[in-house]
Design an enzyme around this catalytic site. Structure first.
Site, PDB file in Angstrom:
ATOM      1  N   GLU A  81       0.462  -1.395   0.051  1.00 52.59           N
ATOM      2  CA  GLU A  81      -0.152   0.008  -0.032  1.00 52.59           C
ATOM      3  C   GLU A  81       0.806   1.233   0.005  1.00 52.59           C
ATOM      4  O   GLU A  81       0.673   2.322  -0.624  1.00 52.59           O
ATOM      5  CB  GLU A  81      -0.919  -0.212   1.250  1.00 52.59           C
ATOM      6  N   PHE A  82       2.002   1.165   0.479  1.00 49.41           N
ATOM      7  CA  PHE A  82       2.783   2.384   0.636  1.00 49.41           C
ATOM      8  C   PHE A  82       4.171   2.510  -0.231  1.00 49.41           C
ATOM      9  O   PHE A  82       4.822   3.466   0.029  1.00 49.41           O
ATOM     10  CB  PHE A  82       3.325   2.519   2.365  1.00 49.41           C
ATOM     11  N   ASP A 101      -8.236  -9.598   9.607  1.00 49.65           N
ATOM     12  CA  ASP A 101      -8.198  -9.842   8.200  1.00 49.65           C
ATOM     13  C   ASP A 101      -7.400 -11.166   7.985  1.00 49.65           C
ATOM     14  O   ASP A 101      -6.576 -11.232   7.167  1.00 49.65           O
ATOM     15  CB  ASP A 101      -7.464  -8.492   7.607  1.00 49.65           C
ATOM     16  N   LYS A 122      10.250  -3.782   2.621  1.00 46.14           N
ATOM     17  CA  LYS A 122       8.928  -3.038   2.332  1.00 46.14           C
ATOM     18  C   LYS A 122       9.493  -1.452   2.393  1.00 46.14           C
ATOM     19  O   LYS A 122       9.887  -1.084   3.302  1.00 46.14           O
ATOM     20  CB  LYS A 122       7.737  -3.307   3.158  1.00 46.14           C
TER      21      LYS A 122
HETATM   22  P1  AMP Z   1       1.908  -6.486   1.738  1.00 48.10           P
HETATM   23  O1  AMP Z   1       1.998  -4.949   1.588  1.00 48.10           O
HETATM   24  O2  AMP Z   1       2.395  -7.277   2.892  1.00 48.10           O
HETATM   25  O3  AMP Z   1       0.448  -6.996   1.196  1.00 48.10           O
HETATM   26  O4  AMP Z   1       2.902  -7.159   0.289  1.00 48.10           O
HETATM   27  C1  AMP Z   1       2.424  -7.197  -0.698  1.00 48.10           C
HETATM   28  C2  AMP Z   1       3.140  -8.432  -1.566  1.00 48.10           C
HETATM   29  O5  AMP Z   1       4.480  -8.427  -1.318  1.00 48.10           O
HETATM   30  C3  AMP Z   1       2.448  -9.833  -1.170  1.00 48.10           C
HETATM   31  O6  AMP Z   1       1.287 -10.202  -1.780  1.00 48.10           O
HETATM   32  C4  AMP Z   1       3.554 -10.722  -1.107  1.00 48.10           C
HETATM   33  O7  AMP Z   1       3.531 -11.308  -2.685  1.00 48.10           O
HETATM   34  C5  AMP Z   1       4.794  -9.605  -1.324  1.00 48.10           C
HETATM   35  N1  AMP Z   1       5.635  -9.911   0.097  1.00 48.10           N
HETATM   36  C6  AMP Z   1       5.186  -9.406   1.255  1.00 48.10           C
HETATM   37  N2  AMP Z   1       6.101  -9.582   2.424  1.00 48.10           N
HETATM   38  C7  AMP Z   1       6.763 -10.623   1.777  1.00 48.10           C
HETATM   39  C8  AMP Z   1       7.700 -11.610   2.373  1.00 48.10           C
HETATM   40  N3  AMP Z   1       8.075 -11.528   3.705  1.00 48.10           N
HETATM   41  N4  AMP Z   1       8.424 -12.372   1.658  1.00 48.10           N
HETATM   42  C9  AMP Z   1       7.941 -12.450   0.321  1.00 48.10           C
HETATM   43  N5  AMP Z   1       6.949 -11.800  -0.283  1.00 48.10           N
HETATM   44  C10 AMP Z   1       6.430 -10.868   0.492  1.00 48.10           C
END
Ligand code: AMP
Length: 931
Positions: free
Chosen positions: A577-578, A692, A599
């Protein structure tokens, strides 16, 4: 090509289209059907029966001999005659024979029939042609069956659903509105709907019709209530017999009429008996005191069948001779009231002195005013004595001093005799004093200055005191300010107070300057620690980062600040999202480098975005469990701001399962579920409610370990594409959320258990969307009406609803602790996973699974494979000679393996469907299939 006569397997002559130009090369022979109008159908089934000669069996053929032919179609809006060119046709498939090659001579051979099914759609024109192209085979086309599927008209929940042609896709559900049968109406906000599946079955009935008032349900129809019966509302189920003292001589009545002399009050529901006015009160007695009369009586002998009897008093003043009576008028007082009396007594005051009265007491009930029969009452005639004077009103404040007040007033309107004196009552707070006066003026002395007093006056005659007049409030004048100095206003004291306060503030300022804000925050934090230590001794408890005044303080309490130089970003793997989500490596001094997900917070962020972004880290940093995604640390002092998390190679669980449909053993799937349950058990023990939980928010690593992720507060919902606004406000991922959380936002660990139930279903169905393509609104409605996701029928597993995960009441759902226990037991005894597990309340046999389609309705192996989404193995079955459902139903696991099906998940899926088919055949025919 010719139209010929051949023989079928039973040597019965049949008409066929034949071609056998195998000796000549470059064959291109076409056969086309008439124009076929498709009506409403969008998905057309074409079943071909044909024979085909084995090229090897034809003596002396050259390489031009073929063993296939091609099937084409062309959509048009009308018949187009012969104008279609061959190139305009769309190819459906190349059709090959299965094992059933025909041997022997063309003329006298025995035909072996092949059956093949193909499906075309979605079709958009009014009709179509089918065409067959022969390129040099020896074929006889025996029959072409063209059909489509529909859900047949039915009546369900008193609503008629018309014949409905199935949707264009295999997975589409067509939503159909029902029409209420005669004399039925739709239940409020609950119109009847059903869904027609691609297989022509009605699924998921929602809403209903109910019989109108005056009608009750009999089978699939509404029938009128009989004579002497009524039904007042569509909400009632049955017609009821008319209540006492009522009748109806019509059919279909919604209420019964009252017998003569009986009535129904407006507020009476049709279900209560008709009633009548009460009889008169009994034993009326009176007591006269000067001009006041009290009456008492006993209740009436007959209350008229009601329990709302009250009493009213009618007062009439009568002349002495001849007796003529007139209503008493508004000056007479009734205590407690003139009508609506519940108790059997009343006091009547302010009657005239020395007057005659008639007092009547009438009992009334809810139907008294409807009755035209004569009134029944008890009455007494009385004569009053002398009356006390009436109230003194019109008091005038003549003079108000510091210590005295002078008042004057008028004589009462009804002195009822000679007034001997007046009594003046005055009080300050609780202290009451009186003075007396013979005239209509008085001065009250010895009062306190600046004090509020209340005055009331009453008159006195030979008949006694009248009642006090209205309250008059007067505040005496202020004393001269110069004469008295109160201690509070003493300037010396004021100066002393100001000096002390100033010193204290100064000390605080100096103290705060030296020690700084950190100390105050530390004290605050320490208070928090103390609070939580006291609250949950021995248990680590989740602390909501929002309780921190300074979000930076929270982030540094729970997350390690990393040096940006230790992080190497390698590639972008997703979008959060960010900002972007990247993968990379983290190398901390003295440690091996590890794979991490990073992230990032996009540039140009607002302070709120930064806070919300880091909030996830403040939450995640508090957790330490193998099934909860681990936070390595954060970078807040450099740019970009980053959250560094352990790397989960297989990404989110929903996409991962869809990618590997059918490829895992049940033990592997249960292992994933066990991991999620253990992570959730840990979070719930910490007091954290996820809100969620869904497969998309579970991450999977290279060892198939599942970890709970996606933490946040309100933003959890903001960045979930599944979250939608509900009537209770706020965004909610409806398909995953417990009803109490949708209805009144009651999110608890028990609502997380519900979401876990949905995740369980997602996992066992390899990432199928919960409730398929039903709308969110329909899902909410269906859940309210008790519908629950069925067990994914390919899994040897009870539905989440059956093990209580989707129980209506949050208290009835199991705790994560219990869920982990059950899953552990299953994993320790893998045999339980081959047969149904024993924890469900309703034992579900995979052999006769209520949720499975009716396999016996399928006529070809192709259709059967399509229904279980295994059509990719159609050729394997055909090649091995399994051409009928009966032959498939006899297959064993070894037979499946011999077909070359190597994926264990697919073997299990097919085997479980075979078992169900076998059980259904047994159920249908009462005979088993020999295995
Ligand atoms: P999120 O913002 O946490 O929903 O992350 C967006 C996407 O990034 C997720 O749907 C995953 O495909 C990928 N992602 C997030 N965290 C991880 C992680 N720790 N390891 C691998 N992929 C990740």
């Amino acid at each position: 090509m010719c139209v010929c006569v051949g023989l079928d397997e039973n040597y019965t002559p049949i008409r066929t289209y034949q071609v056998c130009q195998v000796m000549e090369p470059n064959q291109n022979n076409w056969l086309r059907t008439n124009w076929i109008e498709k009506g409403d159908a969008q998905r057309i089934f074409i079943e071909l029966k044909f024979t085909l000669r084995d090229c090897n069996s034809l003596p002396g053929v050259v390489g031009s001999c073929k063993e296939t032919f091609n099937l084409y179609y062309q959509e048009t809006d009308s018949e187009v005659g012969r104008s279609l060119r061959e190139t305009q046709y769309v190819k459906i498939d190349t059709i090959a024979a299965d094992e059933s090659f025909t041997q022997g001579d063309l003329g006298e051979r025995k035909m072996k029939l092949n059956t093949e099914l193909r499906i075309i759609g979605p079709l958009s024109r009014r009709g179509f042609y089918l065409a067959f192209q022969d390129v040099g085979a020896c074929i006889a086309l025996v029959s072409v069956k063209v059909y489509y599927k529909k859900c047949w008209s039915i009546i369900e929940n008193l609503a008629t659903f018309p014949d409905t042609v199935t949707g264009s896709e295999f997975s589409s559900l067509v939503e159909v509105e029902g029409i209420c049968v005669n004399d039925a109406e739709e239940e409020t906000d609950n119109s009847p709907k059903m869904h027609c599946s691609a297989e022509g079955e009605w699924l998921v009935p929602i809403g209903k019709c109910i019989c109108k008032a005056g009608f009750h349900q009999k089978g699939d129809a509404c029938e009128p209530c009989g004579r002497g019966f009524y039904k007042s509302s569509s909400q009632d189920l049955q017609c009821s017999r008319c209540p006492a003292h009522s009748f109806t001589d019509r059919e279909g009545s919604w209420r019964c009429d009252c017998e003569d002399g009986y009535y129904r009050a407006l507020s009476d529901p049709p279900s209560v008996a008709c009633t009548r006015p009460p009889s008169a009160p009994q034993n009326l007695v009176y007591n006269i005191n000067q001009t006041t009369v009290s009456l008492e009586w006993n209740p009436p002998a007959d209350t008229g069948g009601r329990n709302d009897v009250t009493y009213r008093v009618i007062c009439r003043r009568c002349s002495w001779e001849p007796e003529e009576c007139v209503p008493c008028g508004p000056n007479v007082g009734y205590s407690p009231a003139q009508s609506g009396l519940v108790d059997t007594y009343v006091g009547i005051t302010d009657l005239l002195a020395h007057a005659n009265y008639t007092l009547e007491v009438e009992a009334v009930n809810g139907v008294s005013d409807l009755s035209r029969t004569q009134r029944l009452f008890a009455a007494v005639s009385i004569a009053t004595g002398q009356a006390a004077p009436s109230q003194v009103s019109d008091v005038i404040k003549e003079k108000i001093q510091q210590r005295s007040v002078q008042l004057s007033w008028q004589e009462p309107h009804h002195p009822n005799g000679v007034i001997k004196e007046y009594e003046i009552k005055y009080y300050e707070k609780d202290k009451v004093s009186t003075v007396r006066s013979r005239s209509t003026t008085a001065t009250v002395n010895n009062l306190k200055p600046s004090t509020s007093y209340v005055f009331q006056i009453r008159a006195f005659t030979d008949a006694g005191f009248g009642t006090y007049g209205p309250r008059v409030e007067i505040t005496t004048k202020e004393e001269n300010a110069a004469t008295v100095v109160s201690s509070e206003q003493n300037p010396v004291i004021i100066i002393a107070v100001v000096a002390v306060a100033g010193t204290i503030i100064l000390v605080f300022m100096v103290f705060g300057f030296i020690i700084g804000r950190r100390y105050a925050l530390a004290v605050y934090t320490c208070f928090l620690c103390l609070f939580f230590t006291v609250k949950f001794p021995g248990t680590k408890t989740y602390i909501d980062p929002e309780t921190y005044e300074d979000p930076n303080r929270a982030i540094h309490q729970f997350a390690k600040e990393l040096d940006a130089s230790c992080i190497k970003i390698e590639r972008v793997i997703g979008a959060g999202e960010f900002g972007e989500v990247c993968s990379g490596r983290l190398k901390l001094p003295g440690k091996r480098d590890v794979a991490v997900a990073i992230k990032t917070l996009k540039v140009g962020y607002t302070e709120k975005q930064r806070r919300d972004f880091l909030c996830e880290a403040s939450i995640m940093g508090q957790f330490d469990h193998p099934n909860v995604v681990h936070l390595e640390g954060v970078v807040t002092r450099g740019k970009p701001v980053m959250i560094v998390i352990e790397y989960m190679e297989n990404g989110s669980l929903d996409a991962f399962l869809r990618k590997h449909d059918g490829q895992f053993t049940v033990i592997q799937l249960v292992g994933m579920l066990r991991g999620i349950a253990a992570g959730m058990r840990y979070l719930s023990e910490m007091g954290y409610v996820h809100r969620d939980l869904a497969a998309r928010n579970i991450l999977v690593n290279s060892n198939l370990v599942c970890k709970v992720s996606d933490f946040g507060l309100s933003r959890v919902m903001d960045d979930d594409p599944e979250a939608v606004y509900t009537t209770t406000g706020g965004k909610i991922p409806v398909r995953w959320t417990a009803p109490e959380a949708i209805q009144y936002r009651k999110f608890t660990s028990a609502s997380d258990v519900w979401s876990y139930g949905i995740v369980m279903w997602e996992v066992m169905s390899y990432g199928e969307r919960p409730y398929w393509d039903m709308s969110n609104q329909d899902v909410i409605k269906a859940i309210e009406e008790g519908y629950r996701l069925p067990a994914p029928w390919t899994a040897p597993w009870p539905a989440p609803a059956h093990v209580g995960l989707l129980a209506e009441g949050p208290g009835e759902r199991p705790k994560f602790e219990q869920i982990v226990g059950v899953l552990d037991k299953m994993i320790r005894n893998p045999n339980t996973l081959k047969t149904p597990v024993g924890t469900c309340t309703r034992p579900i046999s995979p052999l006769l699974d209520q949720n499975a389609p009716d396999f016996t309705a399928f006529r070809t192996v192709g259709e059967w494979l399509e229904a279980i989404k295994m059509e990719r193995y159609r050729d394997n079955f055909t090649a091995a000679g399994y051409s009928s459902l009966e032959s498939v139903a006899r297959m064993s696991i070894d037979d499946i393996m011999r077909l070359g099906i190597t994926l264990v998940g697919h073997q299990k899926k097919i085997m479980s469907s075979i078992q169900t088919t076998r059980a259904q055949m047994l159920h249908l025919h009462g005979t088993g299939v020999q295995v």
